[in-house]
Each structure stands twice: as structure tokens, then as C-alpha cells.
Write an enzyme that holds these catalytic residues in place. Structure first.
Site, PDB file in Angstrom:
ATOM      1  N   SER A  23       0.599  -1.123   0.175  1.00 17.23           N
ATOM      2  CA  SER A  23       0.066  -0.146   0.209  1.00 17.23           C
ATOM      3  C   SER A  23       0.743   1.502  -0.053  1.00 17.23           C
ATOM      4  O   SER A  23       1.235   1.747   0.975  1.00 17.23           O
ATOM      5  CB  SER A  23      -0.914  -0.065   1.217  1.00 17.23           C
ATOM      6  OG  SER A  23      -2.227  -0.650   1.028  1.00 17.23           O
ATOM      7  N   ALA A  28       2.353   2.682   7.529  1.00 16.26           N
ATOM      8  CA  ALA A  28       2.625   1.684   8.448  1.00 16.26           C
ATOM      9  C   ALA A  28       2.803   0.247   7.519  1.00 16.26           C
ATOM     10  O   ALA A  28       3.844  -0.507   7.745  1.00 16.26           O
ATOM     11  CB  ALA A  28       1.764   1.098   9.335  1.00 16.26           C
ATOM     12  N   ARG A 139      -5.992  -5.172  -3.366  1.00 16.78           N
ATOM     13  CA  ARG A 139      -7.446  -4.969  -2.592  1.00 16.78           C
ATOM     14  C   ARG A 139      -8.495  -4.697  -3.741  1.00 16.78           C
ATOM     15  O   ARG A 139      -9.582  -5.296  -3.566  1.00 16.78           O
ATOM     16  CB  ARG A 139      -7.532  -3.433  -1.923  1.00 16.78           C
ATOM     17  CG  ARG A 139      -6.216  -3.512  -0.627  1.00 16.78           C
ATOM     18  CD  ARG A 139      -6.732  -3.044   0.450  1.00 16.78           C
ATOM     19  NE  ARG A 139      -8.022  -3.610   0.983  1.00 16.78           N
ATOM     20  CZ  ARG A 139      -8.740  -3.065   2.266  1.00 16.78           C
ATOM     21  NH1 ARG A 139      -8.133  -2.137   2.801  1.00 16.78           N
ATOM     22  NH2 ARG A 139      -9.566  -3.665   2.549  1.00 16.78           N
ATOM     23  N   GLU A 173     -13.324   3.447  -1.829  1.00 21.38           N
ATOM     24  CA  GLU A 173     -12.883   2.748  -0.766  1.00 21.38           C
ATOM     25  C   GLU A 173     -13.654   2.480   0.293  1.00 21.38           C
ATOM     26  O   GLU A 173     -13.435   1.930   1.702  1.00 21.38           O
ATOM     27  CB  GLU A 173     -11.738   3.567   0.095  1.00 21.38           C
ATOM     28  CG  GLU A 173     -10.496   3.873  -0.911  1.00 21.38           C
ATOM     29  CD  GLU A 173      -9.509   2.716  -1.224  1.00 21.38           C
ATOM     30  OE1 GLU A 173      -8.969   2.023  -0.168  1.00 21.38           O
ATOM     31  OE2 GLU A 173      -9.168   2.163  -2.323  1.00 21.38           O
ATOM     32  N   HIS A 249      -7.081   7.348   4.246  1.00 21.20           N
ATOM     33  CA  HIS A 249      -8.543   6.942   4.393  1.00 21.20           C
ATOM     34  C   HIS A 249      -8.947   8.124   5.503  1.00 21.20           C
ATOM     35  O   HIS A 249      -8.277   8.481   6.329  1.00 21.20           O
ATOM     36  CB  HIS A 249      -8.824   5.743   4.982  1.00 21.20           C
ATOM     37  CG  HIS A 249      -8.755   4.518   3.947  1.00 21.20           C
ATOM     38  ND1 HIS A 249      -7.973   3.302   4.263  1.00 21.20           N
ATOM     39  CD2 HIS A 249      -9.276   4.316   2.589  1.00 21.20           C
ATOM     40  CE1 HIS A 249      -7.783   2.607   3.053  1.00 21.20           C
ATOM     41  NE2 HIS A 249      -8.717   3.127   2.265  1.00 21.20           N
ATOM     42  N   CYS A 369     -10.930   0.240  11.421  1.00 16.22           N
ATOM     43  CA  CYS A 369     -10.660  -0.548   9.949  1.00 16.22           C
ATOM     44  C   CYS A 369     -10.976  -1.821   9.980  1.00 16.22           C
ATOM     45  O   CYS A 369     -11.663  -2.240   8.954  1.00 16.22           O
ATOM     46  CB  CYS A 369      -9.206  -0.639   9.737  1.00 16.22           C
ATOM     47  SG  CYS A 369      -8.158   1.159   9.389  1.00 16.22           S
TER      48      CYS A 369
HETATM   49  O1  SUG Z   1      -5.831  -0.630   2.272  1.00 13.87           O
HETATM   50  N1  SUG Z   1      -3.374  -1.928   4.457  1.00 13.87           N
HETATM   51  C1  SUG Z   1      -4.799  -1.534   4.255  1.00 13.87           C
HETATM   52  C2  SUG Z   1      -5.210  -0.760   5.477  1.00 13.87           C
HETATM   53  C3  SUG Z   1      -6.609  -0.497   5.225  1.00 13.87           C
HETATM   54  C4  SUG Z   1      -7.006   0.406   6.484  1.00 13.87           C
HETATM   55  N2  SUG Z   1      -8.507   0.639   6.386  1.00 13.87           N
HETATM   56  C5  SUG Z   1      -9.106   1.959   6.732  1.00 13.87           C
HETATM   57  N3  SUG Z   1      -8.366   2.744   7.150  1.00 13.87           N
HETATM   58  N4  SUG Z   1     -10.261   1.792   6.930  1.00 13.87           N
HETATM   59  C6  SUG Z   1      -4.608  -0.504   3.145  1.00 13.87           C
HETATM   60  O2  SUG Z   1      -3.984   0.075   2.787  1.00 13.87           O
HETATM   61  C7  SUG Z   1      -1.486  -3.392   3.426  1.00 13.87           C
HETATM   62  C8  SUG Z   1      -1.178  -4.538   2.890  1.00 13.87           C
HETATM   63  C9  SUG Z   1       0.218  -5.275   2.769  1.00 13.87           C
HETATM   64  O3  SUG Z   1       1.117  -4.127   2.425  1.00 13.87           O
HETATM   65  O4  SUG Z   1       0.561  -6.413   3.271  1.00 13.87           O
HETATM   66  C10 SUG Z   1      -2.952  -2.988   3.239  1.00 13.87           C
HETATM   67  O5  SUG Z   1      -3.531  -3.058   2.537  1.00 13.87           O
END
Ligand code: SUG
Length: 449
Positions: A23, A28, A139, A173, A249, A369
Site C-alpha cells: 500500500s 505502516a 485490494r 474505498e 482514508h 478499519c
Molecule cells: O488498504 N493495508 C490496508 C489498510 C486499510 C486501512 N483501512 C482503513 N483505514 N479503513 C490498505 O492500505 C497493507 C497490505 C500489505 O502491505 O501487506 C494494506 O493493504
């Protein structure tokens, strides 16, 4: 009079939870890319959060994980042969393709759909639109199964729309970019759609470093599909500064419940105009708007603590509580804000509960989330699959299933081995039985030649 409840649907964290760094713009996810993950611990942490919310007396349900690995994704990308051959060829081309096919990202069900309760819509029906998640490959593959799942879960009580056409123009999203305000859950609400990108307003004032994921056109399409009266649906643009700080988000920079909005100074591009519009739309109910300044909590600490990704919940006595990530207890600034809100007489928050969802947090997913909110009449809960209703018994059953089938840890190289898929197939077959969802994963097989 009909009594309404807000049901919390939490994604059960799947057995392939790992850190793929897929992502871009999610600090993170990029920070923890390719580190060792702990799927068993991740799933148990998620279940413990469900247990805590359930114990608060709030209706809590479980969303089963999507089937992974997604062999069909690799086939669609042009890789054929046995599953092991597909993995080998895809890995040789780009390991990120393999990581995407194993992604457990369906756990973040705040991105599963946008939900409009019946009291908001012109046809008095509950409307759900699965998010197309068009902005990222790992996603985007969720949309199809989410659509199927939502039809299966809500087919009797809601209008379940297809996802918006996939593609940049209608990138959506889901609930992560949507807020709902109402005096009580059952009152007609004001729905707020937060977009990061408006492809029609010319370039120049968007984020510079990171992509915006939600488009204004997607918000407009959902407002129309859900039959929301124009004066009760508000569009607001996310502040580009927030997106550039890793806030992909809205639910990472603002939180809302009832008539309460807690938002960061850099959450919205035109905060003053937005707040005026919201106040007017919500009247005669009165908005409690709590601004968090950059000085009180800098954007980077908002992202690292995930304060705004707490769950703001209404309890049966009408007061509110916050389910915050453990990281907020350790952030002096976030903790100070939480303590202040509980003490303040003009903010109806009575308690904070800190919970550890660290495995999910390390991929950019906090407590909010991990859940999708669905307001519905209490009487229609009987139409939902009873086997998905969280209880102490279900907690025990699912914890034991996780202990039996999940690996303690996963390294990036583990995803190169087709044998992992065989383990998961056994786990998912068992889950279908435990959740009384026969055939849920019928179309999923990785072992066929
Ligand atoms: O879409 N992380 C998700 C986190 C989603 C957070 N959702 C909300 N804020 N509602 C994203 O970025 C990381 C997957 C990876 O790197 O392995 C990921 O998809």
C-alpha cells in the site's frame, strides 16, 4: 416505535496475514514491508477486540475472511500451470504479484462497503455498495467476493448493489471515507462522503507525494444509487496535506458517531464550510464538533497512534465510549486528548478502552478499519445468519480454530510454497462448517491441476 441498533461487523483475520508493503502511501504498510508476521496472534487479537465490544453490550458480528491465495488472480495475470508453477513464474516476474494473491487485506472491512441505513434513503431500504478498491491490485480483488458475501449476509434485509465499475475514475474505498450523523441511530441521518480526488476540477491542489484513493465521482455515484436526498448527503474533500502524511482514508483522521465529530485540523480541505453545511443539514440536532489541532497532535503522530481510527460507540445508556488502539496509551499527546474528552462535560464520551491490535496496525489497520457499521432495526437482526453473531461460545470456537490451523509466523519466502495453500484449504473447509456457511468457499481451490 422501531428500535435501531448499530451492528459492528468485524473481519476475521485470515491465515495469510503478512506484511507485503503493497500500500503505497500507507506509512505502516511501507515501514513493515517484508517483516515477519504472526497470523495466529493477529487473528486472536481481532477476536479479542470483538469480545471487548460484545461485552460492552453492542451487537457484534463476524465477517469470514476471503479465500486466499487467489489463484484466479495469478491466472488472470497470465500465469498458468500448477499452482506451484504459477507461483514460481509470478515470483520471477514480480514478487509483489504473489504477495497480492495471498493478501489477507479483506480483514479491513471498513473498506468492504458503503452503508446507508433505511432511515436515510428515499425508498426506506438499507443500501450497501461493495467498494471496488480500484486503487490497489491487492485490494481490487476483494470486490467480487465482498459482493457475493454481502448478498449472502444481507440479501433478505437490504438492497445490495454491485461494486462501481472498477477503474481510476470511480475509485471507491467504502465506509472508510464515509461518515453518518444522526441524533439517534434510527433518526434520518446526514451522510458525509469524503473524497481525496476530483478528476473534474483540474490539477494543482492535490497531494504531492501519495495517491488519493477515493474519487468525488465515486461518492456521487453512491449517493445516487443509495437514493440519498441531496440535502442530506454532503461531499467534502480530504486535506491534501493529510494524504501526504500517510492518511489514505478519512477514518484515520476523523471519527464520528451520533452527533459527534472529532477531526484533525488537516482532515478536510474546507473545514469551516463543511462544518457549516453539516450543522445546517443536521438541525434541529446539534453537532458536537471537536477539533484536534496540529499542535495538540501532529499529523505524523495521528498516523502512528491511529487515534482517529478508534471506534466511537454508543452504549445502551446513550453515553459513548471509545475503543482505542493500545498505541494511543503510549502516545502522550493522544492519551492526553482521550483523557480530556472523557473529562469534558460537553463531550458525551464516558470511557476509553485500549485494545491491542498490533498485528493489524503494522499494516495500517486500527480498530475502526477492522469493522463495518450497519445500522438496522433491532427486529431484523433475526434475518442475519445467527452463526455469525459474536458470543462467548463463538469466541471460544473461533479461537480454537485459529490455534489449530494458523501458523505462528509467516516470512516473505513462505509465500513461495504452494503447500501453504493446502493447509489453508483445510482451515477454510473447517470454517465453513463452524460458521454454518456451506459452500462459502466452493469456488475456491488451489489444488486443481
Ligand atoms: O488498504 N493495508 C490496508 C489498510 C486499510 C486501512 N483501512 C482503513 N483505514 N479503513 C490498505 O492500505 C497493507 C497490505 C500489505 O502491505 O501487506 C494494506 O493493504
Amino acid at each position: 416505535m422501531t428500535s435501531y441498533v448499530e451492528v459492528q461487523w468485524d473481519g476475521l483475520i485470515g491465515p495469510t496475514h503478512h506484511y507485503a508493503g503493497l500500500s503505497h502511501g500507507n506509512v505502516a504498510s511501507e515501514t513493515h514491508a517484508l517483516s515477519v508476521s504472526h497470523p495466529r496472534q493477529a487473528a486472536l487479537q481481532g477476536l479479542q477486540k470483538m469480545q471487548a465490544v460484545h461485552r460492552l453490550g453492542i451487537p457484534q458480528y463476524v465477517v469470514p475472511p476471503h479465500p486466499r491465495p487467489n489463484r484466479a488472480l495469478l491466472t488472470a495475470l497470465g500465469f498458468d500451470g500448477s499452482f506451484q508453477q504459477q507461483l514460481n513464474a509470478a515470483w520471477a516476474k514480480d514478487p509483489a504479484l504473489v504477495r497480492a494473491a495471498w493478501s489477507a487485506s479483506s480483514m479491513w472491512v471498513a473498506n468492504m462497503a458503503t452503508v446507508s441505513p433505511a432511515s436515510d434513503t428515499a425508498d426506506d431500504a438499507l443500501h450497501l455498495t461493495p467498494a471496488n478498491l480500484a486503487s490497489t491490485l491487492h485490494r481490487r480483488q476483494e470486490a467480487e467476493f465482498s459482493h457475493y458475501l454481502l448478498q449472502r449476509l444481507f440479501g433478505d434485509v437490504a438492497v445490495v448493489h454491485p461494486p462501481l465499475a472498477s477503474g481510476e475514475a470511480l475509485a471507491d474505498e467504502g465506509a472508510a471515507n464515509h461518515m453518518r450523523f444522526a441524533a439517534t441511530h434510527g433518526d434520518p441521518g446526514v451522510e458525509v462522503f469524503v473524497y481525496g480526488r476530483d478528476d473534474t476540477d483540474g490539477a494543482g491542489d492535490g497531494p504531492e507525494h501519495y495517491p488519493a484513493r477515493q474519487t468525488r465521482a465515486a461518492c456521487e455515484a453512491i449517493i445516487a444509487a443509495h437514493q440519498l436526498p441531496p440535502e442530506q448527503a454532503i461531499l467534502v474533500r480530504q486535506h491534501p496535506r493529510a494524504i501526504d502524511a500517510g492518511v489514505f482514508h478519512n477514518d484515520v483522521i476523523a471519527m464520528s458517531n451520533g452527533t459527534v465529530l472529532i477531526y484533525h485540523e488537516y482532515a478536510f480541505a474546507d473545514a469551516e464550510i463543511f462544518l457549516d453545511t453539516l450543522r445546517q443539514a443536521l438541525a434541529p440536532a446539534v453537532l458536537t464538533a471537536v477539533q484536534v489541532t496540529e499542535e495538540a497532535l501532529p499529523l505524523d503522530e495521528a498516523v502512528s497512534s491511529y487515534l482517529f481510527n478508534s471506534q466511537l460507540l454508543t452504549l445502551s445508556d446513550g453515553s459513548m465510549c471509545i475503543v482505542a488502539p493500545e498505541e494511543c496509551r503510549r502516545s502522550v499527546a493522544a492519551k492526553r486528548l482521550l483523557d480530556r474528552w472523557v473529562a469534558a462535560s460537553d463531550i458525551p464520551i464516558s470511557a476509553v478502552h485500549y485494545l491491542d491490535v498490533r498485528e493489524s496496525m503494522q499494516n495500517g489497520g486500527g480498530p475502526a478499519c477492522l469493522r463495518l457499521r450497519v445500522v438496522m432495526p433491532e427486529a431484523s437482526l433475526v434475518s442475519l445468519p445467527p452463526s455469525l453473531a459474536f458470543s462467548d461460545e463463538l469466541h471460544a470456537v473461533l479461537s480454537s480454530w485459529v490455534e489449530t490451523h494458523y501458523r505462528e509466523s509467516l516470512t516473505p519466502d513462505d509465500l513461495r510454497d504452494a503447500a501453504l495453500a493446502d493447509e489453508i484449504q483445510v482451515a477454510l473447509a473447517a470454517l465453513e462448517t463452524l460458521l454454518d456457511m456451506p459452500g462459502l468457499y466452493a469456488d475456491f481451490s488451489v489444488s486443481a491441476p
